[in-house]
Design an enzyme around this catalytic site. Structure first.
Site, PDB file in Angstrom:
ATOM      1  N   TYR A 304       1.951  -6.406  -0.035  1.00  0.00           N
ATOM      2  CA  TYR A 304       1.931  -5.812   1.294  1.00  0.00           C
ATOM      3  C   TYR A 304       0.906  -6.590   2.114  1.00  0.00           C
ATOM      4  CZ  TYR A 304       4.211  -1.958  -1.141  1.00  0.00           C
ATOM      5  OH  TYR A 304       5.074  -1.211  -1.899  1.00  0.00           O
ATOM      6  N   HIS A 315       7.320  -1.879   4.239  1.00  0.00           N
ATOM      7  CA  HIS A 315       7.993  -2.458   3.087  1.00  0.00           C
ATOM      8  C   HIS A 315       7.191  -3.667   2.595  1.00  0.00           C
ATOM      9  CE1 HIS A 315      11.648  -0.088   3.050  1.00  0.00           C
ATOM     10  NE2 HIS A 315      11.759  -0.236   4.353  1.00  0.00           N
ATOM     11  N   LYS A 346      13.191  -9.169   0.256  1.00  0.00           N
ATOM     12  CA  LYS A 346      11.874  -9.740   0.036  1.00  0.00           C
ATOM     13  C   LYS A 346      11.997 -11.245  -0.203  1.00  0.00           C
ATOM     14  CE  LYS A 346      10.581  -5.454  -2.309  1.00  0.00           C
ATOM     15  NZ  LYS A 346      10.344  -4.733  -1.050  1.00  0.00           N
TER      16      LYS A 346
END
Length: 378
Positions: A304, A315, A346
């Protein structure tokens, strides 16, 4: 009538108006004296396949042969010729001009590594004037790829059915913007594979996103927090965590530092891989990113970049997998990692570590090479 090529010293020479026809207008080969050009075997095979050459003489006494004979002869003479031909043809069909990435061909000076097979120029650009858009490394499905030095290349993986998958590899460390400084007076108890802080201060979890609270519907305990061994070792190494007790202390020395005792426990349960993960964890925290376990995604960490409060958690942006500096990927392994990361929105990042694992200081100071890999559609 189309011209005929002549194979000489692993290059195919073509005369007549070949320079104007193939090099100037379409970026094939390299110019020689007059209007003659030299083509690499892959370039010559592509022109032969398209019907732009009528044939190629394999030696001084032979009659010109067609695509099939030349392809088979080249596959026997040149390493990985068939997979390189497939990638070259695919990119040509997509509108790119390419050069072999070796001297004396035009692309030789533009290749960032000896592992690169071709350089593809920006669409519409020729080797004389164009900028390199993709340095292409061609890989068969059953080959392996060195992780070190991969950044800056485009991988073209040819599978067993001759389909091609492209991956872009880039360098650059992860940088975050989480503004939190952990306290310096934490005290915990070392258990089998984690550390419990019984009276965690406000903000330690909520703003720093350290550990996980011990909670439950009927809980009557407040402030208790479980830290992973990596989190605890990093905090102890920074002088922020001490141990009031330990269960089954494998360090064998009750007077050893908290950092040494936690690291010893980490090595007991995880082996030398613990040191590599610890080095990467510490580097991410130092860059104001927040690493948390990536177990659910088959990775070492998820990250993060900007945590203000856990209640309003964004997210995670990256999946990080820690590998040794001399690691070699199988294309299948790489494809699985990248596909999974893309499926959960991601970026897949590999952290290459080269520490010898002797002490925390040596590991934490070891160089780390960051490589992000993503699918690419040229």
């Amino acid at each position: 009538m189309q011209p005929t090529g002549h194979l000489r010293d692993d290059a195919v020479r073509v005369g007549g108006d070949a320079r104007q026809r193939f090099y100037d207008g379409r970026g094939y080969g390299r110019p020689l004296d007059g209007n003659e050009i030299a083509l690499s075997r892959v370039e010559a095979a592509h022109l032969l396949f398209r019907g732009d050459l009528s044939g190629i003489e394999l030696d001084d006494s032979s009659s010109p042969v067609g695509f099939e004979r030349f392809f088979v002869a080249s596959a026997a003479a040149a390493d990985r010729f068939s997979v390189r031909f497939l990638v070259y043809s695919d990119l040509r069909d997509r509108g790119f001009y390419l050069s072999p990435a070796r001297d004396p061909w035009p692309g030789g000076s533009d290749a960032p590594s000896d592992a690169v097979d071709f350089v593809a120029y920006e669409r519409g650009q020729t080797p004389d004037t164009g900028r390199v858009m993709y340095p292409i490394q061609v890989v068969g499905e059953r080959e392996s790829v060195a992780a070190a030095g991969l950044a800056g290349r485009t991988l073209a993986v040819v599978d067993e059915e001759s389909d091609i998958t492209y991956f872009a590899a880039e360098g650059g460390a992860i940088e975050g913007a989480t503004d939190y400084e952990p306290p310096t007076d934490l005290t915990g108890v070392l258990l089998a594979d984690r550390v419990v802080v019984w009276d965690a201060p406000d903000g330690f979890y909520e703003r720093g996103f350290y550990g996980r609270p011990l909670t439950g519907r009927a809980a009557d305990v407040e402030g208790a927090l479980q830290l992973s061994l990596v989190e605890a070792a990093s905090l102890a190494a920074d002088g922020r965590l001490s141990l009031s007790a330990s269960v089954g202390d494998s360090a064998g020395n009750p007077h050893a530092s908290a950092a040494a005792r936690v690291v010893a426990r980490g090595r007991d349960v995880e082996g030398e891989r613990f040191d590599r993960r610890l080095a990467v964890y510490g580097r991410l925290r130092a860059a104001d990113a927040v690493p948390k376990t990536g177990f659910k995604f088959g990775a070492d960490f998820r990250t993060y970049l900007d945590v203000e409060t856990v209640e309003d958690l964004p997210h995670s942006e990256h999946l990080v997998r820690v590998v040794e500096g001399d690691h070699r990927f199988s294309p299948r392994e790489l494809s699985l990692d990248v596909r999974l990361a893309g499926g959960v929105r991601k970026e897949m990042v590999f952290a290459l570590t080269r520490g010898n694992g002797e002490t925390i200081g040596e590991v934490d100071g070891a160089p780390i090479e960051w490589v992000s890999v993503d699918r690419l559609t040229p």
